[in-house]
Design a protein around this motif. Structure first.
Motif, PDB file in Angstrom:
ATOM      1  N   UNK A   1     -15.999   6.937  -1.591  1.00 12.17           N
ATOM      2  CA  UNK A   1     -14.560   7.028  -1.797  1.00 12.17           C
ATOM      3  C   UNK A   1     -14.251   6.662  -3.245  1.00 12.17           C
ATOM      4  N   UNK A   2     -13.618   7.590  -3.985  1.00 11.59           N
ATOM      5  CA  UNK A   2     -13.418   7.386  -5.424  1.00 11.59           C
ATOM      6  C   UNK A   2     -12.357   6.348  -5.726  1.00 11.59           C
ATOM      7  N   UNK A   3     -11.335   6.254  -4.906  1.00 12.19           N
ATOM      8  CA  UNK A   3     -10.281   5.277  -5.127  1.00 12.19           C
ATOM      9  C   UNK A   3      -9.671   4.916  -3.780  1.00 12.19           C
ATOM     10  N   UNK A   4      -9.023   3.749  -3.674  1.00  9.79           N
ATOM     11  CA  UNK A   4      -8.360   3.422  -2.409  1.00  9.79           C
ATOM     12  C   UNK A   4      -7.239   4.412  -2.108  1.00  9.79           C
ATOM     13  N   UNK A   5      -7.060   4.752  -0.846  1.00  7.92           N
ATOM     14  CA  UNK A   5      -5.951   5.611  -0.455  1.00  7.92           C
ATOM     15  C   UNK A   5      -4.632   4.888  -0.703  1.00  7.92           C
ATOM     16  N   UNK A   6      -3.658   5.619  -1.213  1.00  7.74           N
ATOM     17  CA  UNK A   6      -2.343   5.061  -1.508  1.00  7.74           C
ATOM     18  C   UNK A   6      -1.441   5.240  -0.291  1.00  7.74           C
ATOM     19  N   UNK A   7      -0.906   4.130   0.214  1.00 15.73           N
ATOM     20  CA  UNK A   7      -0.156   4.143   1.465  1.00 15.73           C
ATOM     21  C   UNK A   7       1.291   3.707   1.218  1.00 15.73           C
ATOM     22  N   UNK A   8       2.227   4.518   1.668  1.00 12.43           N
ATOM     23  CA  UNK A   8       3.637   4.132   1.714  1.00 12.43           C
ATOM     24  C   UNK A   8       3.961   3.663   3.125  1.00 12.43           C
ATOM     25  N   UNK A   9       4.588   2.497   3.222  1.00 20.21           N
ATOM     26  CA  UNK A   9       4.968   1.950   4.529  1.00 20.21           C
ATOM     27  C   UNK A   9       6.492   1.934   4.614  1.00 20.21           C
ATOM     28  N   UNK A  21       0.309  -3.490   7.471  1.00 27.73           N
ATOM     29  CA  UNK A  21      -0.095  -4.241   6.278  1.00 27.73           C
ATOM     30  C   UNK A  21      -1.249  -5.192   6.584  1.00 27.73           C
ATOM     31  N   UNK A  22      -1.303  -5.712   7.798  1.00 28.15           N
ATOM     32  CA  UNK A  22      -2.419  -6.565   8.195  1.00 28.15           C
ATOM     33  C   UNK A  22      -3.724  -5.767   8.190  1.00 28.15           C
ATOM     34  N   UNK A  23      -3.686  -4.547   8.748  1.00 25.46           N
ATOM     35  CA  UNK A  23      -4.895  -3.711   8.768  1.00 25.46           C
ATOM     36  C   UNK A  23      -5.289  -3.312   7.347  1.00 25.46           C
ATOM     37  N   UNK A  24      -4.313  -2.918   6.543  1.00 24.74           N
ATOM     38  CA  UNK A  24      -4.596  -2.525   5.152  1.00 24.74           C
ATOM     39  C   UNK A  24      -5.262  -3.669   4.395  1.00 24.74           C
ATOM     40  N   UNK A  25      -4.753  -4.880   4.588  1.00 23.19           N
ATOM     41  CA  UNK A  25      -5.291  -6.041   3.856  1.00 23.19           C
ATOM     42  C   UNK A  25      -6.735  -6.339   4.233  1.00 23.19           C
ATOM     43  N   UNK A  26      -7.159  -5.903   5.400  1.00 22.61           N
ATOM     44  CA  UNK A  26      -8.546  -6.117   5.827  1.00 22.61           C
ATOM     45  C   UNK A  26      -9.517  -5.154   5.143  1.00 22.61           C
ATOM     46  N   UNK A  27      -8.972  -4.118   4.486  1.00 22.63           N
ATOM     47  CA  UNK A  27      -9.822  -3.089   3.890  1.00 22.63           C
ATOM     48  C   UNK A  27      -9.332  -2.725   2.488  1.00 22.63           C
ATOM     49  N   UNK A  28      -9.347  -3.687   1.568  1.00 24.21           N
ATOM     50  CA  UNK A  28      -8.811  -3.420   0.225  1.00 24.21           C
ATOM     51  C   UNK A  28      -9.605  -2.363  -0.534  1.00 24.21           C
ATOM     52  N   UNK A  29     -10.852  -2.149  -0.152  1.00 22.28           N
ATOM     53  CA  UNK A  29     -11.653  -1.122  -0.816  1.00 22.28           C
ATOM     54  C   UNK A  29     -11.248   0.285  -0.378  1.00 22.28           C
ATOM     55  N   UNK A  30     -10.551   0.379   0.764  1.00 21.06           N
ATOM     56  CA  UNK A  30     -10.158   1.681   1.315  1.00 21.06           C
ATOM     57  C   UNK A  30      -8.682   2.016   1.089  1.00 21.06           C
ATOM     58  N   UNK A  31      -7.818   0.980   1.123  1.00 22.70           N
ATOM     59  CA  UNK A  31      -6.377   1.233   1.127  1.00 22.70           C
ATOM     60  C   UNK A  31      -5.655   0.342   0.121  1.00 22.70           C
ATOM     61  N   UNK A  32      -4.578   0.898  -0.434  1.00 22.55           N
ATOM     62  CA  UNK A  32      -3.739   0.166  -1.375  1.00 22.55           C
ATOM     63  C   UNK A  32      -2.281   0.509  -1.076  1.00 22.55           C
ATOM     64  N   UNK A  33      -1.418  -0.494  -1.107  1.00 21.23           N
ATOM     65  CA  UNK A  33      -0.012  -0.275  -0.809  1.00 21.23           C
ATOM     66  C   UNK A  33       0.670   0.352  -2.019  1.00 21.23           C
ATOM     67  N   UNK A  34       1.263   1.522  -1.824  1.00 21.16           N
ATOM     68  CA  UNK A  34       1.987   2.227  -2.887  1.00 21.16           C
ATOM     69  C   UNK A  34       3.472   1.871  -2.880  1.00 21.16           C
ATOM     70  N   UNK A  35       4.077   1.831  -1.690  1.00 19.72           N
ATOM     71  CA  UNK A  35       5.508   1.537  -1.592  1.00 19.72           C
ATOM     72  C   UNK A  35       5.817   0.883  -0.258  1.00 19.72           C
ATOM     73  N   UNK A  36       6.839   0.034  -0.279  1.00 17.31           N
ATOM     74  CA  UNK A  36       7.329  -0.633   0.922  1.00 17.31           C
ATOM     75  C   UNK A  36       8.840  -0.435   1.006  1.00 17.31           C
TER      76      UNK A  36
END
Length: 396
Positions: A1-9, A21-36
């Motif tokens: 995976x080249x970069x973490x997936x950008x997730x809008x919540x 956000x709890x699940x995302x925080x468990x996988x920082x290498x996979x997911x990153x919060x883009x917007x809340x």
């Protein structure tokens, strides 16, 4: 995976948003919060921004945006604050966004969710009202854009997991006979009927198995939530209302089942924790750790089932009728229910009157075709006016 997936919540401060956000925080290498985004719990939104450092935050009005922007600057964050529906649509459709958690409750979530669909995003759909209100238009937009639509409701996610990959060919084509949609029965499953007129909002919100927001908790108590899920299931899985059967299952361990023509019935089981379907959809078609403990079948010990009583749960009957009528009926059902539940939570109506308001609204307003989004919102607005008129006539 080249970069973490950008997730809008969208709807970050609600129970689904927080679980996401709890699940995302468990996988920082996979997911990153883009917007809340948040609506009323703006101090909680500030805390979430400080924790997750999103690129954007969205709030409902200018004054709140100004205050949040000042607080974020004071905290040393570069998060930019946007305002209103336009801001929600912007962060849902941004070119850098990979996936959108659509968890805004009610009709307010429709336009931003559609914006994400039209931009071809991966949609994690927790806002069932988007499909209830505009099912045909919504699914048409999904097909046109090539967006990936993954259900987050525990029941629909369970059905999704039990379906063959090619279920889009049609239930008959893939050998599916029925969808069995489970329901806990809520806090009033065994309450004497005579006592229902006196139950309080606090009692209605005390769900025996799930931790949810107040509106959805009342919907669960009345089983309107299951009725909305029935309508949603029809759109998600191209099913007729007659092919979706509601089954009360008090333990909330089996989240739904799929009945095949060869006699096989596939079920998805798990602890009642929304992090399971969230993790399933975030990582699909892979699997990731959700933080949910393993299911202990020995502790569960038994699984019970019963048919729903539509005299006790008239909202389920009204929802099935709206599903069968189609066109504008589901949008009117949803709008009248939102008005009625808000009035109940404010102490203005009694619990059984929720169904009375919805039924009268549906009887007064004819069902019409909905060929575009404006027709959907017109039906929604008319139903809200009629529901408010019921309240006025009854001195509420």
């Amino acid at each position: 995976m080249s970069r973490p997936q950008q997730i809008t919540v969208l709807g970050a401060t609600g129970s689904i948003g927080l679980s996401t956000l709890d699940v995302i925080a468990r996988h920082p290498e996979r997911y990153q919060v883009f917007a809340l985004s948040g609506f009323t719990r703006l101090s909680e939104l500030l805390a979430l921004c400080i924790k997750h450092a999103p690129r954007f935050a969205v709030v409902p009005e200018v004054g709140a945006a100004r205050n949040l922007q000042d607080d974020l600057h004071a905290a040393g964050l570069s998060t930019r604050v946007l305002v209103g529906e336009e801001g929600l649509c912007q962060v849902a459709a941004d070119p850098e966004v990979d996936a959108v958690m659509a968890a805004i409750v009610g009709a307010a979530g429709l336009r931003p969710t559609l914006a994400a669909v039209e931009a071809g995003k991966k949609i994690l759909l927790a806002n069932k009202e988007a499909l209830v209100m505009s099912g045909a238009l919504f699914m048409q937009a999904v097909r046109k854009s090539g967006s990936v639509l993954l259900p987050i409701d525990s029941e629909h996610n369970a059905i999704f997991q039990c379906m063959p990959r090619d279920f889009a060919r049609g239930l008959g084509a893939v050998g599916v006979r029925r969808i069995l949609l489970t329901a806990s029965g809520g806090p009033f499953r065994q309450t004497p009927m005579a006592e229902l007129a006196h139950v309080s909002p606090e009692q209605a919100c005390a769900h025996p198995n799930w931790s949810m927001g107040r509106k959805i908790s009342v919907d669960s108590a009345s089983m309107m939530n299951k009725g909305l899920e029935l309508i949603e299931a029809c759109w998600l899985f191209d099913a007729k209302p007659s092919q979706v059967e509601v089954v009360i299952h008090p333990q909330s361990v089996i989240h739904s089942l799929v009945d095949y023509i060869d006699g096989s019935v596939l079920a998805q089981l798990g602890n009642p924790d929304m992090r399971t379907p969230i993790a399933n959809a975030l990582a699909w078609p892979e699997r990731i750790d959700s933080g949910v403990p393993p299911l202990d079948l020995f502790a569960v010990a038994r699984l019970d089932f019963q048919a729903p009583d539509e005299e006790r749960f008239p909202c389920l009957r009204l929802a099935r009728q709206a599903a069968e009528a189609g066109n504008s009926a589901p949008a009117m059902l949803n709008a009248a229910n939102e008005v009625a539940v808000a009035a109940f939570l404010d102490g203005r109506v009694r619990y059984p009157e929720i169904a009375s308001i919805i039924e009268e609204t549906l009887n007064l307003e004819p069902v019409v075709a909905v060929d575009d989004l404006e027709a959907v919102f017109t039906a929604d607005a008319k139903a809200r006016v009629l529901a408010e008129q019921w309240l006025s006539r009854h001195g509420r």
